[in-house]
Design a protein around this motif. Sequence first.
Motif, PDB file in Angstrom:
ATOM      1  N   ILE A   1       0.928  -1.406  -0.054  1.00 37.33           N
ATOM      2  CA  ILE A   1       0.106  -0.152  -0.110  1.00 37.33           C
ATOM      3  C   ILE A   1       1.001   1.214  -0.053  1.00 37.33           C
ATOM      4  O   ILE A   1       0.708   2.211  -0.612  1.00 37.33           O
ATOM      5  N   ALA A   2       1.849   1.149   0.841  1.00 37.74           N
ATOM      6  CA  ALA A   2       2.745   2.372   1.049  1.00 37.74           C
ATOM      7  C   ALA A   2       3.461   2.812  -0.334  1.00 37.74           C
ATOM      8  O   ALA A   2       3.814   3.827  -0.504  1.00 37.74           O
ATOM      9  N   VAL A   3       4.104   1.683  -1.034  1.00 37.50           N
ATOM     10  CA  VAL A   3       4.926   1.955  -2.126  1.00 37.50           C
ATOM     11  C   VAL A   3       4.090   2.128  -3.367  1.00 37.50           C
ATOM     12  O   VAL A   3       4.616   2.606  -4.170  1.00 37.50           O
ATOM     13  N   SER A   4       2.662   1.803  -3.537  1.00 37.13           N
ATOM     14  CA  SER A   4       2.146   1.886  -4.867  1.00 37.13           C
ATOM     15  C   SER A   4       2.123   3.589  -5.350  1.00 37.13           C
ATOM     16  O   SER A   4       2.212   3.514  -6.489  1.00 37.13           O
ATOM     17  N   PRO A   5       1.717   4.382  -4.501  1.00 39.41           N
ATOM     18  CA  PRO A   5       1.969   5.596  -5.044  1.00 39.41           C
ATOM     19  C   PRO A   5       3.533   6.202  -5.798  1.00 39.41           C
ATOM     20  O   PRO A   5       3.358   6.774  -6.732  1.00 39.41           O
ATOM     21  N   LEU A   6       4.270   5.562  -5.212  1.00 42.52           N
ATOM     22  CA  LEU A   6       5.737   5.762  -5.436  1.00 42.52           C
ATOM     23  C   LEU A   6       5.783   5.202  -6.722  1.00 42.52           C
ATOM     24  O   LEU A   6       6.649   5.843  -7.734  1.00 42.52           O
ATOM     25  N   ILE A   7       5.424   4.053  -7.160  1.00 44.14           N
ATOM     26  CA  ILE A   7       5.649   3.495  -8.241  1.00 44.14           C
ATOM     27  C   ILE A   7       4.985   4.284  -9.641  1.00 44.14           C
ATOM     28  O   ILE A   7       5.550   4.330 -10.629  1.00 44.14           O
ATOM     29  N   THR A   8       3.696   4.531  -9.281  1.00 39.54           N
ATOM     30  CA  THR A   8       3.037   5.448 -10.122  1.00 39.54           C
ATOM     31  C   THR A   8       3.877   6.731 -10.419  1.00 39.54           C
ATOM     32  O   THR A   8       3.951   7.102 -11.676  1.00 39.54           O
ATOM     33  N   GLY A   9       4.319   7.184  -9.581  1.00 42.64           N
ATOM     34  CA  GLY A   9       5.334   8.547  -9.442  1.00 42.64           C
ATOM     35  C   GLY A   9       6.244   8.310 -10.434  1.00 42.64           C
ATOM     36  O   GLY A   9       6.661   9.173 -11.226  1.00 42.64           O
TER      37      GLY A   9
END
Lengths: 646, 312, 219
Positions: free
Chosen positions: B15-23
């Motif tokens: 959950i924590a890392v998924s916005p980072l991947i999109t970023g």
Amino acid sequence: MSDSELYIALLLLPALIGAVATLLPGKKILISRISLVLCAVSCVVGALSYTAAYRLPLESMSLDIGPLVGGYSVSFDSLSTAMMSMSSIVYLLTLVHLLSCPERCEKGNCGFICLLFMAVMLAMCANSIILLLVAWEMVTLTTFLMTKGSDEVYRWRYFTITHFGGLIIMCVFGALWYLYGTCDLSAMTGLGVITDGLVSAGLILLLFIGFGTKLGLVPFHAWMPDLYSTAPVHSVTLLSTVCSNVAILLLMKSTFLWIGVPDNTYLPIVILTLAAFGSVWGAMESLIQTEPRRILAYSSMENMSMVILCLAMGILFEVEFEGDLTALMLAAAMLHTINHAFFKSLMLLNVGTIEKLTGERNIDRMGGLALFLPLLSMFALIGTLSMAAIPPMNGFVSEWLMIKTVVTAGTGTSVLNVLLPIIVAVLGVCGTMAAVSYARLYGFVFLGRPRSESMREARPMGKGLSVPLALLAAACVFLGIFAVPVVRKIAVAISDTLTVAPVDMGIVSEALDPALIAVVLALVCIVLYGLFRLFRKDKVKVSTWDCGTELNKDMQYSSEGFSQPLVRVFHPFYGDTAEVKDVRGGTDTYHIRFTEPFIRHILNPVGKAVDLLSVHVERMQSGNIQAYLAYLLVTLIVILLAVRFI
Amino acid sequence: MMSILVSAIQAVFLIAVSPLITGIVKKVKALMQHRRGADILQPYRDLAKLLRKDETVSESTSFLFRVIPFVCMAAMTLLAFMTPVFFTGILAPYGDIVTLVYLFTLYRFCMVLGGLEGGSVFGGMGSSREMMMSVLIEPALLLALMSMCVLSNGGTDISSIPTLLIALGSAAFCPALLLAAASFAITLVAENARIPFDNPATHLELTMIHEGMLLEYSGRGLALMELSSEMRLTIFMTMLGTMFFPWGISTTLEGLDLLVGLVAILVKLVVFAFLLAVLESSISKSRLFKTPNMLTASFVLALLAIISLYIL
Amino acid sequence: MEEILYENIIDVCAILMLLLSVLSITTTRMGKLVQHFALHSLVLAVIAFFVAFYTKNWHIYITCALTLVLKVVVIPKFLKYTMNKINMEREIEPIVGIPGSLLICAAMIFIAYLVAEPLMGSLDTLGGTCFAVSLSIVLIGMFMMTSRRKALTESVGLLLVENGLFLGTLTISYGMPLIVEFGVFFDVIIAVVILGIFAYRINRTFNSVDTSFLRRLKD
């Protein structure tokens, strides 16, 4: 009087009295209500059959009617009683729904409903060929009579096709009688007696075709959509759920118990091909229908074809793996049949309720009902999710079990190596396609904005209508969440009754826990909701984004437009389409009309051929007495020669 | 108990890392177009902003519209629990591949119903197109996963597949693996509404699929929908990284192994994000009715993956 | 150990060839199709090289070199030349749509597997398991010839069939006698040249290379 005799009397007598009561003259409504209540009593007794068979225990027994061959005997095995219980529950809830639709309670109709219940129960527990055939014929006839009010053409189409099937079934059981020398079904154990594998393969194939006429196996589904869309909704519900249950149960028992699986891979492959084609076809056709009932008709066809596919896979596994995974595959078939009975009756009664409350039958004139009938929309949502096999509902569990069993089988002989991936692909395609169709059904009936005024003027739903729906919906959820014990029970029943190896339940219980899935899903939702409640923000009601224009009722996606992309992708399969201009109501509207290729290319030519044949036969009827005597003479000579030389 | 804890940690990690991947995907795409682009942490800020906002809800929507974001998020959280990330052990009665596919169906089904809720043309269009794609995607996904079962000699459990693959050693590195991975990669791109199937960056009526369905959402509902779709991308990438190329994942609960597993999955995710961005920058969005060609290709690749296990 | 390594390499190459054949079915551009064919032949040459290296048969080296020269360079060049000469549009017009063709390809691979399966156990040559692959390439090539309209695509289909056969002979019996192979190469070249000229002629007569125009000749 023994327990078993008492039980069978309790099961059949109230329904019989109810059926007879409708013959009495007098107040229509009152009498039909009384007969329905009596039938409901029978249903309650029927629902207890599984427990009764286990507790009492029920023994097989026969009614000795003098010189009549074989006697009318019944027997109660755990598989039949499980099916009887489940069917009775569905029957009961349908009756309760019917009781609160006074306009549907005609005397004749109610009498037939009582008779149908007796026929269904007898067909499921029959232990002699005669009783089985009589009961099956009664099922077909009563359902035919119950569809009064539907278009005559459609009724007779149903009558003809299912009687064609009935004839085949009669022939097959006649052959069994001849082969075994007895009409006692419990004496038929399949193994060893029919030594010729080809004979038993032929018999099984004919049985699948015979029962397939009732289940909507390709190409015998032609009666389904029209009859479903015009007949009284309760008759349709019983036809689609309870009668299918009977057919599947009899198919399962006759294939695996009475006839015995032949050591032959061609048989299951032929059935598999038919069933795979039927399930994909049902899903594809349900996608383009514009009446909810027709969507559900094709959905019945799809689901039943999937069950037949499971049965065929069961045969294949029995041949290839010596019964390792057979019971699991059959359990999947059985579970799906039961689940189908619940979610299909829920959906059909739902559609019937919508028709009753709004008077609309066309999906393009519905929409937005979730705002006007919120309770009904809840039930419909549960039914839709179940049909679309969304976790953790019941439809999901049975589809999961089908795919899981096939995937677990993995590899084997070269035939399996090629077949299994294809079967997985077929299950995947028709599962998703069906899900699309049900999303469309729910989305265009309950969501969006109303497409006609009758939606806003929907009458409120009474208790009598909502209680059976609520119970059916609860059953769908229950059978989903507590599926693992249910599967275990069914698997035990199957390996007890049929001659297949017991199931290794580890395959299921170590891989799936729908209750856990449900709990986690609910937990996350509740935690998030709680957090959002804690830090509250405002909600503003606005109208749907309209790009600056006033949205009217037609300015939203239509159901035909919704399925358009898929129709375009799969256009070679849909056959001929025609654009139809409709000028009613002042504005021009365009529809796409599909003609079923099966009706056009198979059934119509067959009909024409029969016409042609009858013209030729008619010439034989010259009216001349000498001619008729000549026919007699020729027949006599042929028979004499046949007796002498064969 | 320990494995439940690890599962929870893995879920939180995803959950924590998924916005980072999109970023990262967005940043790489921007760089390839010679733009400076937003910071890779921008998706977090977007989510935080959305969470602080009030919601506007269409008056023609029912209770379902408000429930759907929660259900979507719940489905993705459950999937995050199921997927092995840096450790192969997960909660046993969860992680079946068939369940996994059906959970994705749950997510998609909810999103489609949400798209139909408002009664807007865009929502209907998005839903209709999404459903068209799903009919072609789902069998391919099932078959790709099935071929991994056959390849790994019978694990239908997500966690057992990597373990069995690692145990196979170099024998696992056969054509079937590559074919299945290629098929899965196509479904990854299609399922997550990426170019050439859909353009995640525009709101142009004629091209949008995924965004069309989200059009009526705002505020927190939108935040949940965005986060869950970002999670879907990350979960798909994680599955590609752990089920098809499991090397590096930890099979024991020892500190060093876990650390290696963590680093490995991070590297894999970043590489996949980079590759996705390169793919999206180098080809154009294709016509809607050309997408079946690619999806059928993915389907045939998956079939080939299974059959290649037998013919070689 | 060495043998397993070679086996693996040949397996990967064979699957690559199969993929390239499937890919050629999906291409809609003539130029791309010719490129795919060139690659297809290149992979075949690689397989031939490894088989030659393993068996140390000098004649396989020769066929390998011939494949490289003729099928990777000369024939594609010639096809491109014909394409430019007759100014054909680059679009290939399939009779069966691409998704349909793909599914038919998959079906044919399955059939090839079913046919080859009983034989596969008895082959103990290096890469003997490629039999099913070569059979499927032959079937796919023939399907390409039947389902594409243009004369040039038909010649590429023929070449694919030839490559499939070559793969089969190479892996079942380590190639044919040299003289037969020379004959086959010669045949292929002649066939391609004739088809090229043929296409040119059809183009001149009907102003298109669509072979369905040839149906008019039947009366």
